[in-house]
Enzyme design. Structure first.
Site, short mmCIF file in Angstrom:
data_model
loop_
_atom_site.label_atom_id
_atom_site.label_comp_id
_atom_site.label_asym_id
_atom_site.label_seq_id
_atom_site.Cartn_x
_atom_site.Cartn_y
_atom_site.Cartn_z
N HIS A 126 0.84 -1.20 0.00
CA HIS A 126 0.00 0.00 0.00
C HIS A 126 0.87 1.25 0.00
CE1 HIS A 126 -3.49 2.54 1.29
NE2 HIS A 126 -2.52 3.23 1.87
N GLU A 127 1.85 1.29 0.90
CA GLU A 127 2.71 2.46 1.00
C GLU A 127 3.64 2.60 -0.19
OE1 GLU A 127 2.34 4.89 3.10
OE2 GLU A 127 0.67 3.79 3.96
N HIS A 176 1.88 4.32 -3.04
CA HIS A 176 1.88 5.78 -2.88
C HIS A 176 3.22 6.36 -3.33
CE1 HIS A 176 -1.93 6.27 -0.95
NE2 HIS A 176 -1.62 5.59 0.14
#
Length: 210
Positions: free
Chosen positions: A25-26, A29
């Site tokens: 997820h990170e 980003h």
């Protein structure tokens, strides 16, 4: 297999599913920001698979206990994104999109292992990967700081409002903690998570179970 081994294996399976959910997820980003001109995360060493760089203790505990959680946000300088407004939107949804893709593929693994009566740990792993990623995605879309949904909403406001929002963003963190630990969040997004879960599993079953 004795009970003690099962406990250890379950802990390992849970940890792996959790780390995949949070780390990717990170990274989504960070790499989206990098593609749009901001290398802040890269310079600060956050574009890494090392989970210690991304874990947030309250967020991880929340994810383990309530199935809703968050990570340490990847540092992003929104002023370096080109185009800025579209960049904020794309960076904000990158993590959620990654989680939904992971959940979709996990649903196939989950259905396959159940249908073919595979080792229970494989089914457990895919089940956790599926529910963690759906929950993480839906939870992060809430318009509450520091979640991705808040940045997505704020991106449509004038720059002056955005500056003030990010100045006071940290104070909303306590509201988020309150909503999570009083289980109010479960009431809000639980039905959405369950609906997406059923949709993904039904799609996977349609391909696997003939």
């Amino acid at each position: 297999m004795n009970l003690s081994n099962l406990n250890i294996e379950t802990i390992i399976v849970t940890a792996v599913a959790l780390l995949i959910t949070i780390v990717l997820h990170e990274l989504a980003h960070g790499y989206m920001a990098l593609a749009l001109g901001d290398d802040t995360a890269q310079r600060m060493g956050r574009l890494t698979l090392n989970p210690l760089a991304h874990l947030n203790l309250p967020g991880v505990l929340s994810l383990l206990i309530f199935k809703f959680g968050w990570a340490n946000p990847v540092p992003i300088n929104f002023n370096r994104l080109k185009p800025r407004r579209l960049g904020i939107i794309l960076v904000s949804i990158a993590g959620v999109s990654m989680n939904l893709v992971l959940a979709f593929f996990a649903s196939f693994g989950y259905v396959y292992t159940l249908y073919h009566k595979s080792n229970v740990l494989f089914s457990e792993f895919f089940a956790l990967l599926l529910i963690y990623n759906i929950s993480f995605a839906v939870f992060n879309l809430l318009p509450l700081p520091p979640l991705d949904g808040s940045k997505l909403v704020v991106s449509f406001f004038p720059t002056q409002f955005q500056v003030k929002f990010y100045m006071y963003e940290k104070y909303f963190y306590f509201l988020l903690l309150f909503l999570v630990f009083t289980r109010t969040i479960n009431t809000i997004i639980g039905p959405v998570v369950q609906t997406i879960f059923r949709i993904f599993v039904n799609i996977a079953a349609g391909f696997i179970i003939k």
